[in-house]
Write a protein that holds these residues in place. Structure first.
Motif, PDB file in Angstrom:
ATOM      1  N   ILE A 176      -5.389   4.313   4.675  1.00  0.00           N
ATOM      2  CA  ILE A 176      -6.026   3.234   5.426  1.00  0.00           C
ATOM      3  C   ILE A 176      -5.089   2.825   6.558  1.00  0.00           C
ATOM      4  O   ILE A 176      -3.898   2.566   6.333  1.00  0.00           O
ATOM      5  N   VAL A 177      -5.618   2.809   7.786  1.00  0.00           N
ATOM      6  CA  VAL A 177      -4.803   2.502   8.960  1.00  0.00           C
ATOM      7  C   VAL A 177      -5.378   1.285   9.687  1.00  0.00           C
ATOM      8  O   VAL A 177      -6.547   0.928   9.507  1.00  0.00           O
ATOM      9  N   ALA A 178      -4.551   0.682  10.537  1.00  0.00           N
ATOM     10  CA  ALA A 178      -4.981  -0.514  11.255  1.00  0.00           C
ATOM     11  C   ALA A 178      -6.103  -0.212  12.242  1.00  0.00           C
ATOM     12  O   ALA A 178      -7.002  -1.028  12.441  1.00  0.00           O
ATOM     13  N   GLY A 179      -6.044   0.961  12.837  1.00  0.00           N
ATOM     14  CA  GLY A 179      -7.050   1.312  13.836  1.00  0.00           C
ATOM     15  C   GLY A 179      -6.713   2.640  14.482  1.00  0.00           C
ATOM     16  O   GLY A 179      -5.917   3.439  13.964  1.00  0.00           O
ATOM     17  N   LEU A 180      -7.308   2.882  15.650  1.00  0.00           N
ATOM     18  CA  LEU A 180      -7.198   4.170  16.311  1.00  0.00           C
ATOM     19  C   LEU A 180      -5.764   4.540  16.647  1.00  0.00           C
ATOM     20  O   LEU A 180      -5.341   5.682  16.441  1.00  0.00           O
ATOM     21  N   CYS A 211      -5.193   3.294  -2.993  1.00  0.00           N
ATOM     22  CA  CYS A 211      -5.178   3.301  -4.464  1.00  0.00           C
ATOM     23  C   CYS A 211      -5.647   1.965  -5.023  1.00  0.00           C
ATOM     24  O   CYS A 211      -6.419   1.913  -5.993  1.00  0.00           O
ATOM     25  N   ASP A 212      -5.196   0.860  -4.427  1.00  0.00           N
ATOM     26  CA  ASP A 212      -5.599  -0.463  -4.905  1.00  0.00           C
ATOM     27  C   ASP A 212      -7.105  -0.674  -4.736  1.00  0.00           C
ATOM     28  O   ASP A 212      -7.779  -1.185  -5.636  1.00  0.00           O
ATOM     29  N   LEU A 213      -7.631  -0.279  -3.578  1.00  0.00           N
ATOM     30  CA  LEU A 213      -9.060  -0.457  -3.316  1.00  0.00           C
ATOM     31  C   LEU A 213      -9.900   0.374  -4.280  1.00  0.00           C
ATOM     32  O   LEU A 213     -10.893  -0.113  -4.844  1.00  0.00           O
ATOM     33  N   LEU A 214      -9.518   1.607  -4.514  1.00  0.00           N
ATOM     34  CA  LEU A 214     -10.303   2.471  -5.391  1.00  0.00           C
ATOM     35  C   LEU A 214     -10.183   2.044  -6.855  1.00  0.00           C
ATOM     36  O   LEU A 214     -11.150   2.144  -7.615  1.00  0.00           O
ATOM     37  N   LYS A 215      -9.007   1.568  -7.233  1.00  0.00           N
ATOM     38  CA  LYS A 215      -8.842   1.069  -8.605  1.00  0.00           C
ATOM     39  C   LYS A 215      -9.769  -0.108  -8.859  1.00  0.00           C
ATOM     40  O   LYS A 215     -10.384  -0.226  -9.932  1.00  0.00           O
ATOM     41  N   THR A 216      -9.909  -0.977  -7.878  1.00  0.00           N
ATOM     42  CA  THR A 216     -10.815  -2.132  -7.990  1.00  0.00           C
ATOM     43  C   THR A 216     -12.252  -1.674  -8.197  1.00  0.00           C
ATOM     44  O   THR A 216     -13.052  -2.361  -8.844  1.00  0.00           O
ATOM     45  N   ASN A 217     -12.577  -0.497  -7.660  1.00  0.00           N
ATOM     46  CA  ASN A 217     -13.928   0.044  -7.780  1.00  0.00           C
ATOM     47  C   ASN A 217     -14.034   1.123  -8.872  1.00  0.00           C
ATOM     48  O   ASN A 217     -14.952   1.927  -8.863  1.00  0.00           O
ATOM     49  N   SER A 218     -13.062   1.084  -9.805  1.00  0.00           N
ATOM     50  CA  SER A 218     -13.054   1.986 -10.975  1.00  0.00           C
ATOM     51  C   SER A 218     -13.035   3.457 -10.582  1.00  0.00           C
ATOM     52  O   SER A 218     -13.674   4.297 -11.225  1.00  0.00           O
ATOM     53  N   LEU A 219     -12.308   3.770  -9.519  1.00  0.00           N
ATOM     54  CA  LEU A 219     -12.163   5.149  -9.071  1.00  0.00           C
ATOM     55  C   LEU A 219     -10.699   5.571  -9.173  1.00  0.00           C
ATOM     56  O   LEU A 219      -9.796   4.807  -8.827  1.00  0.00           O
ATOM     57  N   ALA A 220     -10.458   6.786  -9.654  1.00  0.00           N
ATOM     58  CA  ALA A 220      -9.097   7.276  -9.840  1.00  0.00           C
ATOM     59  C   ALA A 220      -8.505   7.745  -8.523  1.00  0.00           C
ATOM     60  O   ALA A 220      -9.182   8.390  -7.716  1.00  0.00           O
ATOM     61  N   ILE A 223     -13.143  -1.339   7.885  1.00  0.00           N
ATOM     62  CA  ILE A 223     -14.348  -0.787   7.243  1.00  0.00           C
ATOM     63  C   ILE A 223     -14.042  -0.119   5.903  1.00  0.00           C
ATOM     64  O   ILE A 223     -14.944   0.378   5.233  1.00  0.00           O
ATOM     65  N   ALA A 224     -12.778  -0.124   5.498  1.00  0.00           N
ATOM     66  CA  ALA A 224     -12.382   0.627   4.304  1.00  0.00           C
ATOM     67  C   ALA A 224     -13.159   0.197   3.063  1.00  0.00           C
ATOM     68  O   ALA A 224     -13.635   1.027   2.286  1.00  0.00           O
ATOM     69  N   SER A 225     -13.311  -1.099   2.868  1.00  0.00           N
ATOM     70  CA  SER A 225     -13.989  -1.577   1.650  1.00  0.00           C
ATOM     71  C   SER A 225     -15.473  -1.248   1.656  1.00  0.00           C
ATOM     72  O   SER A 225     -16.103  -1.204   0.596  1.00  0.00           O
ATOM     73  N   ARG A 226     -16.046  -0.989   2.838  1.00  0.00           N
ATOM     74  CA  ARG A 226     -17.472  -0.653   2.914  1.00  0.00           C
ATOM     75  C   ARG A 226     -17.731   0.842   2.804  1.00  0.00           C
ATOM     76  O   ARG A 226     -18.790   1.257   2.323  1.00  0.00           O
ATOM     77  N   VAL A 227     -16.776   1.655   3.222  1.00  0.00           N
ATOM     78  CA  VAL A 227     -17.040   3.091   3.276  1.00  0.00           C
ATOM     79  C   VAL A 227     -16.352   3.886   2.169  1.00  0.00           C
ATOM     80  O   VAL A 227     -16.912   4.849   1.642  1.00  0.00           O
ATOM     81  N   LEU A 228     -15.131   3.487   1.781  1.00  0.00           N
ATOM     82  CA  LEU A 228     -14.382   4.322   0.848  1.00  0.00           C
ATOM     83  C   LEU A 228     -14.976   4.383  -0.567  1.00  0.00           C
ATOM     84  O   LEU A 228     -15.036   5.478  -1.151  1.00  0.00           O
ATOM     85  N   PRO A 229     -15.403   3.276  -1.166  1.00  0.00           N
ATOM     86  CA  PRO A 229     -15.955   3.403  -2.520  1.00  0.00           C
ATOM     87  C   PRO A 229     -17.133   4.376  -2.606  1.00  0.00           C
ATOM     88  O   PRO A 229     -17.169   5.238  -3.493  1.00  0.00           O
TER      89      PRO A 229
END
Length: 349
Positions: A324-328, A293-302, A267-273
């Motif tokens: 970001i973790v694999a799961g519980l 860091c990679d995910l947020l950079k893609t979404n122009s976030l520092a 769910i990281a790409s749906r919730v973190l940005p």
């Protein structure tokens, strides 16, 4: 030490009275304390302003100043907290684990007061009201030693507490505040095992370490508040975002503020940005693992790369570590390794 010795003797006598005080009397005292705190709100803020000026002059940081501050909202929350304690069931005399023996005798565990509780704390003056209320409701006397920076605020709150005790016919000595700012008073209190039954420290590592090294009295302690929130793959994302925002940004200085956010990979790409834009708008500095860091950079976030030290750090500031973790299971492993076991949250349906 002679002054503390006299306080200890009076507290011991008051504890014997409280141990047999009925619930109605304790609740009357608590409600009167709450009323006195509300009535004296202006005076409390005036005294607190003097404490704040002293703390700023001493160069205390923003988190310390925040914990020390008493504004109108904080004073109302303090009064409401005392009323909430009044509404709680009385623990004294509660029976559990009842068992009938073969002889016919029934044996049970009964909850009874400890006696005299010594509480040593630092900057937060609201602890004076919280600790007084909890000790009173549980039938314990208490000796409170607050931080030197909050002595004026603590004494005025204690005056409200003692007024409430008076109004219910209970001994004023049931709640006493050490008036001196001398650090030697802490050492003296820690050696008063003839009068004090348990020590509860609330403060930073240096305070806890000192008490562990010097106390002759059993203690209940805590250390860091490296608190985590885990957003699970099955979470209600709207609710998860609100929880994670509140957990970090409601206040930065308390020890139960979130310091590390763990997010399930699915769910990281749906919730973190969306969530991190909220943090960015509120001035929160983000530190993350490589995936974050990679995910947020893609979404122009520092996002700064997190170090090993970051995962261990209680920031008490607008800084947040994200992984970001694999799961519980991986989230639990991370919390077990880096968390202080102070408070763990999980946003789930």
């Amino acid at each position: 030490r002679r002054v503390l010795f006299r306080s200890g003797r009076r507290a011991r006598a008051a504890a014997r009275v409280l141990a047999r005080t009925d619930t109605a009397s304790k609740n009357r005292a608590l409600l009167a304390i709450a009323a006195a705190i509300r009535r004296d709100a202006t005076l409390l803020m005036q005294q607190n302003a003097l404490d704040l000026a002293q703390a700023r002059a001493a160069g205390k940081d923003a988190a310390f100043i925040d914990r020390l501050t008493l504004d109108a909202a904080a004073i109302e929350a303090m009064a409401e907290g005392v009323e909430q304690v009044a509404a709680l069931p009385d623990p004294v005399g509660e029976l559990s684990e009842r068992k009938r023996q073969r002889s016919g005798i029934e044996v049970a565990r009964m909850r009874v007061p400890l006696g005299v509780v010594g509480i040593i704390y630092e900057s937060r003056p609201d602890v004076t009201a919280d600790a007084s209320a909890l000790c009173l409701k549980s039938g314990n006397a208490t000796i409170l030693r607050g931080g030197s920076e909050s002595v004026r605020s603590n004494l005025d709150i204690a005056h409200c507490v003692q007024e409430g005790l008076d109004s219910a016919g209970l001994p004023r000595d049931a709640v006493q505040v050490v008036e001196t700012a001398d650090r030697a008073a802490v050492g003296a209190l820690l050696r008063m095992d003839e009068f004090v039954d348990i020590i509860v420290p609330r403060g930073g590592k240096s305070l806890i370490a000192r008490i562990m090294g010097e106390s002759r009295i059993p203690m209940i302690k805590h250390l860091d508040g490296v608190c985590h929130v885990y957003l699970d793959e099955f979470a209600d994302l709207d609710k998860a975002i609100r929880i994670a925002d509140n957990a970090k940004t409601q206040r930065y200085s308390p020890c139960n503020t979130m310091e590390t956010l763990l997010v399930a990979r699915s769910i990281a790409s749906r919730v973190l940005p969306e969530l991190c834009r909220i943090y960015a708008d509120k001035g929160v500095e983000l530190r993350g693992d490589v995936a974050t860091c990679d995910l947020l950079k893609t979404n122009s976030l520092a996002c700064k790369p997190a170090t090993e030290e970051d995962w261990h750090t209680e920031y008490l500031a607008p800084i947040l570590s994200i992984r970001i973790v694999a799961g519980l299971d991986e989230a639990i492993d991370h919390i077990a390794r880096y968390g202080s076991q102070h408070k763990i949250g999980r946003a789930h349906v």
